[in-house]
Design a protein around this motif. Structure first.
Motif, PDB file in Angstrom:
ATOM      1  N   LEU A 128       0.828  -1.208   0.000  1.00 24.97           N
ATOM      2  CA  LEU A 128       0.000   0.000   0.000  1.00 24.97           C
ATOM      3  C   LEU A 128       0.864   1.261   0.000  1.00 24.97           C
ATOM      4  O   LEU A 128       0.537   2.241  -0.679  1.00 24.97           O
ATOM      5  CB  LEU A 128      -0.936  -0.010   1.214  1.00 24.97           C
ATOM      6  CG  LEU A 128      -2.061  -1.062   1.197  1.00 24.97           C
ATOM      7  CD1 LEU A 128      -2.841  -1.025   2.489  1.00 24.97           C
ATOM      8  CD2 LEU A 128      -2.992  -0.831   0.011  1.00 24.97           C
ATOM      9  N   ASN A 129       1.950   1.236   0.759  1.00 25.86           N
ATOM     10  CA  ASN A 129       2.862   2.388   0.755  1.00 25.86           C
ATOM     11  C   ASN A 129       3.497   2.574  -0.621  1.00 25.86           C
ATOM     12  O   ASN A 129       3.626   3.708  -1.105  1.00 25.86           O
ATOM     13  CB  ASN A 129       3.953   2.194   1.814  1.00 25.86           C
ATOM     14  CG  ASN A 129       3.417   2.305   3.222  1.00 25.86           C
ATOM     15  OD1 ASN A 129       2.398   2.956   3.450  1.00 25.86           O
ATOM     16  ND2 ASN A 129       4.080   1.683   4.169  1.00 25.86           N
ATOM     17  N   PHE A 130       3.883   1.463  -1.239  1.00 23.49           N
ATOM     18  CA  PHE A 130       4.453   1.547  -2.577  1.00 23.49           C
ATOM     19  C   PHE A 130       3.424   2.085  -3.571  1.00 23.49           C
ATOM     20  O   PHE A 130       3.742   2.911  -4.435  1.00 23.49           O
ATOM     21  CB  PHE A 130       4.945   0.170  -3.021  1.00 23.49           C
ATOM     22  CG  PHE A 130       5.436   0.132  -4.442  1.00 23.49           C
ATOM     23  CD1 PHE A 130       6.687   0.628  -4.767  1.00 23.49           C
ATOM     24  CD2 PHE A 130       4.635  -0.386  -5.451  1.00 23.49           C
ATOM     25  CE1 PHE A 130       7.143   0.601  -6.076  1.00 23.49           C
ATOM     26  CE2 PHE A 130       5.083  -0.412  -6.759  1.00 23.49           C
ATOM     27  CZ  PHE A 130       6.335   0.074  -7.072  1.00 23.49           C
ATOM     28  N   LEU A 131       2.180   1.624  -3.439  1.00 24.19           N
ATOM     29  CA  LEU A 131       1.117   2.104  -4.321  1.00 24.19           C
ATOM     30  C   LEU A 131       0.892   3.597  -4.131  1.00 24.19           C
ATOM     31  O   LEU A 131       0.706   4.341  -5.104  1.00 24.19           O
ATOM     32  CB  LEU A 131      -0.178   1.337  -4.038  1.00 24.19           C
ATOM     33  CG  LEU A 131      -1.412   1.746  -4.857  1.00 24.19           C
ATOM     34  CD1 LEU A 131      -1.178   1.468  -6.333  1.00 24.19           C
ATOM     35  CD2 LEU A 131      -2.648   1.006  -4.359  1.00 24.19           C
ATOM     36  N   SER A 132       0.945   4.048  -2.868  1.00 27.73           N
ATOM     37  CA  SER A 132       0.739   5.465  -2.599  1.00 27.73           C
ATOM     38  C   SER A 132       1.859   6.312  -3.186  1.00 27.73           C
ATOM     39  O   SER A 132       1.618   7.364  -3.775  1.00 27.73           O
ATOM     40  CB  SER A 132       0.644   5.692  -1.088  1.00 27.73           C
ATOM     41  OG  SER A 132       0.518   7.064  -0.783  1.00 27.73           O
ATOM     42  N   LEU A 136      -0.633   7.011  -6.396  1.00 25.33           N
ATOM     43  CA  LEU A 136      -1.618   7.966  -5.879  1.00 25.33           C
ATOM     44  C   LEU A 136      -1.031   9.362  -5.685  1.00 25.33           C
ATOM     45  O   LEU A 136      -1.625  10.362  -6.116  1.00 25.33           O
ATOM     46  CB  LEU A 136      -2.191   7.438  -4.556  1.00 25.33           C
ATOM     47  CG  LEU A 136      -2.898   6.081  -4.647  1.00 25.33           C
ATOM     48  CD1 LEU A 136      -3.441   5.671  -3.294  1.00 25.33           C
ATOM     49  CD2 LEU A 136      -4.032   6.128  -5.670  1.00 25.33           C
ATOM     50  N   LYS A 137       0.131   9.443  -5.023  1.00 20.89           N
ATOM     51  CA  LYS A 137       0.733  10.758  -4.770  1.00 20.89           C
ATOM     52  C   LYS A 137       1.130  11.465  -6.064  1.00 20.89           C
ATOM     53  O   LYS A 137       0.822  12.658  -6.245  1.00 20.89           O
ATOM     54  CB  LYS A 137       1.936  10.604  -3.841  1.00 20.89           C
ATOM     55  CG  LYS A 137       2.506  11.922  -3.361  1.00 20.89           C
ATOM     56  CD  LYS A 137       3.612  11.696  -2.345  1.00 20.89           C
ATOM     57  CE  LYS A 137       4.176  13.016  -1.861  1.00 20.89           C
ATOM     58  NZ  LYS A 137       5.258  12.805  -0.865  1.00 20.89           N
ATOM     59  N   THR A 141      -0.417  15.077  -7.516  1.00 21.94           N
ATOM     60  CA  THR A 141       0.413  16.219  -7.907  1.00 21.94           C
ATOM     61  C   THR A 141       0.088  16.684  -9.325  1.00 21.94           C
ATOM     62  O   THR A 141      -0.070  17.886  -9.590  1.00 21.94           O
ATOM     63  CB  THR A 141       1.904  15.845  -7.811  1.00 21.94           C
ATOM     64  OG1 THR A 141       2.202  15.429  -6.482  1.00 21.94           O
ATOM     65  CG2 THR A 141       2.776  17.031  -8.177  1.00 21.94           C
ATOM     66  N   LEU A 142      -0.040  15.738 -10.251  1.00 20.62           N
ATOM     67  CA  LEU A 142      -0.397  16.086 -11.628  1.00 20.62           C
ATOM     68  C   LEU A 142      -1.776  16.721 -11.703  1.00 20.62           C
ATOM     69  O   LEU A 142      -1.988  17.685 -12.454  1.00 20.62           O
ATOM     70  CB  LEU A 142      -0.356  14.828 -12.502  1.00 20.62           C
ATOM     71  CG  LEU A 142       1.027  14.337 -12.930  1.00 20.62           C
ATOM     72  CD1 LEU A 142       0.911  13.009 -13.661  1.00 20.62           C
ATOM     73  CD2 LEU A 142       1.718  15.360 -13.811  1.00 20.62           C
ATOM     74  N   ALA A 143      -2.705  16.184 -10.923  1.00 18.51           N
ATOM     75  CA  ALA A 143      -4.060  16.739 -10.934  1.00 18.51           C
ATOM     76  C   ALA A 143      -4.064  18.184 -10.446  1.00 18.51           C
ATOM     77  O   ALA A 143      -4.768  19.046 -11.004  1.00 18.51           O
ATOM     78  CB  ALA A 143      -4.973  15.885 -10.056  1.00 18.51           C
ATOM     79  N   ASP A 144      -3.273  18.478  -9.402  1.00 13.52           N
ATOM     80  CA  ASP A 144      -3.202  19.853  -8.900  1.00 13.52           C
ATOM     81  C   ASP A 144      -2.623  20.795  -9.957  1.00 13.52           C
ATOM     82  O   ASP A 144      -3.121  21.917 -10.152  1.00 13.52           O
ATOM     83  CB  ASP A 144      -2.351  19.898  -7.628  1.00 13.52           C
ATOM     84  CG  ASP A 144      -3.026  19.194  -6.463  1.00 13.52           C
ATOM     85  OD1 ASP A 144      -4.264  19.009  -6.525  1.00 13.52           O
ATOM     86  OD2 ASP A 144      -2.322  18.824  -5.500  1.00 13.52           O
ATOM     87  N   GLU A 145      -1.574  20.363 -10.642  1.00 12.40           N
ATOM     88  CA  GLU A 145      -0.969  21.213 -11.673  1.00 12.40           C
ATOM     89  C   GLU A 145      -1.921  21.422 -12.846  1.00 12.40           C
ATOM     90  O   GLU A 145      -2.032  22.530 -13.386  1.00 12.40           O
ATOM     91  CB  GLU A 145       0.341  20.583 -12.160  1.00 12.40           C
ATOM     92  CG  GLU A 145       1.457  20.617 -11.122  1.00 12.40           C
ATOM     93  CD  GLU A 145       2.809  20.299 -11.742  1.00 12.40           C
ATOM     94  OE1 GLU A 145       3.012  20.632 -12.919  1.00 12.40           O
ATOM     95  OE2 GLU A 145       3.650  19.712 -11.044  1.00 12.40           O
ATOM     96  N   MET A 164       9.587  12.372 -10.551  1.00  9.51           N
ATOM     97  CA  MET A 164       8.771  11.218 -10.185  1.00  9.51           C
ATOM     98  C   MET A 164       9.515   9.920 -10.472  1.00  9.51           C
ATOM     99  O   MET A 164       9.022   9.023 -11.147  1.00  9.51           O
ATOM    100  CB  MET A 164       7.437  11.237 -10.957  1.00  9.51           C
ATOM    101  CG  MET A 164       6.551  12.430 -10.619  1.00  9.51           C
ATOM    102  SD  MET A 164       4.945  12.341 -11.401  1.00  9.51           S
ATOM    103  CE  MET A 164       4.187  13.840 -10.747  1.00  9.51           C
ATOM    104  N   GLU A 165      10.739   9.815  -9.948  1.00 14.05           N
ATOM    105  CA  GLU A 165      11.537   8.632 -10.216  1.00 14.05           C
ATOM    106  C   GLU A 165      10.926   7.379  -9.597  1.00 14.05           C
ATOM    107  O   GLU A 165      11.058   6.275 -10.136  1.00 14.05           O
ATOM    108  CB  GLU A 165      12.963   8.819  -9.673  1.00 14.05           C
ATOM    109  CG  GLU A 165      13.819   9.821 -10.449  1.00 14.05           C
ATOM    110  CD  GLU A 165      13.552  11.252 -10.019  1.00 14.05           C
ATOM    111  OE1 GLU A 165      12.714  11.432  -9.109  1.00 14.05           O
ATOM    112  OE2 GLU A 165      14.176  12.167 -10.585  1.00 14.05           O
ATOM    113  N   LYS A 166      10.230   7.535  -8.464  1.00 14.83           N
ATOM    114  CA  LYS A 166       9.689   6.375  -7.764  1.00 14.83           C
ATOM    115  C   LYS A 166       8.334   5.930  -8.306  1.00 14.83           C
ATOM    116  O   LYS A 166       7.815   4.898  -7.889  1.00 14.83           O
ATOM    117  CB  LYS A 166       9.557   6.675  -6.266  1.00 14.83           C
ATOM    118  CG  LYS A 166      10.885   6.893  -5.566  1.00 14.83           C
ATOM    119  CD  LYS A 166      10.678   7.084  -4.080  1.00 14.83           C
ATOM    120  CE  LYS A 166      12.001   7.274  -3.356  1.00 14.83           C
ATOM    121  NZ  LYS A 166      11.828   7.444  -1.898  1.00 14.83           N
TER     122      LYS A 166
END
Length: 204
Positions: A128-132, A136-137, A141-145, A164-166
């Motif tokens: 879940l952390n990897f997915l976030s 998701l994160k 960020t793209l949605a805000d821009e 967004m390397e990760k």
């Protein structure tokens, strides 16, 4: 595990008895076969001897041999006298070591299941952390821009590119295309007044 014989009667004759206090026929390694075999008592007396013996009932195993299969299958619905008459032999074994071994196996199984559940929860949390972090994160960020561009905020065009390397390959590709679009709009704004750019973008 090892089993210890505490009581045995054969053909309704008492062979040995280590349950009753002061028994003259204890169950020893080498019993005296020359002694007389007395008629056994009732099953009620055997039950009383078991409960007053000092052994845990969970450590004892009662074995029964009935006269025929019908009695074996229906003895629970019979009276005590009928069961006494139909029971040809009975034995009581001390199986404490087996009970302890079974308890240890049960405890080990329980601990193994708990460990597997905790391991699963840990791996799920990691996923879940990897997915976030990877999906998701970056999408947020793209949605805000994009929302800033839609609202014609020139500040959004001047923001530094977000690394967004990760993130996953698809998100990185979308981010790269979006950054190229921002550069194109920004370059266009160098030759066309920004209010005009805003009007053109608003008009589609």
């Amino acid at each position: 595990g090892a089993k210890e014989l505490l009581y045995l009667d054969i053909q309704q004759k008492l062979f040995c008895d280590s349950l009753s206090d002061g028994s003259s026929m204890p169950c020893t390694m080498y019993p005296d076969l020359s002694r007389p075999w007395h008629t056994r008592g009732t099953l009620t007396e055997l039950d009383k001897a078991i409960f007053s013996s000092g052994y845990r009932t969970g450590d004892l195993r009662l074995l029964r041999v009935f006269r025929d299969k019908v009695m074996k299958d229906t003895w629970e619905g019979k009276t005590d006298a009928e069961v006494d008459a139909g029971l040809m032999s009975a034995a009581v074994l001390l199986v404490r070591e087996q009970v302890q071994s079974d308890a240890q196996v049960s405890l080990l199984t329980t601990l193994t299941v708990i460990f597997i559940i905790l391991l699963g929860i840990t791996l799920l949390t990691k996923d879940l952390n990897f997915l976030s972090l990877s999906l998701l994160k970056p999408l947020r960020t793209l949605a805000d821009e994009m929302q800033s561009i839609v609202q014609m905020q020139i500040v959004a065009l001047n923001m530094e590119e977000v690394k967004m390397e990760k993130s996953c390959a698809e998100i990185r590709m979308i981010n790269r295309i979006f950054n190229n679009m921002k550069k194109a709009i920004k370059s266009w704004g160098k030759y066309v007044p920004w209010p005009v750019v805003q009007i053109l973008l608003s008009a589609g």
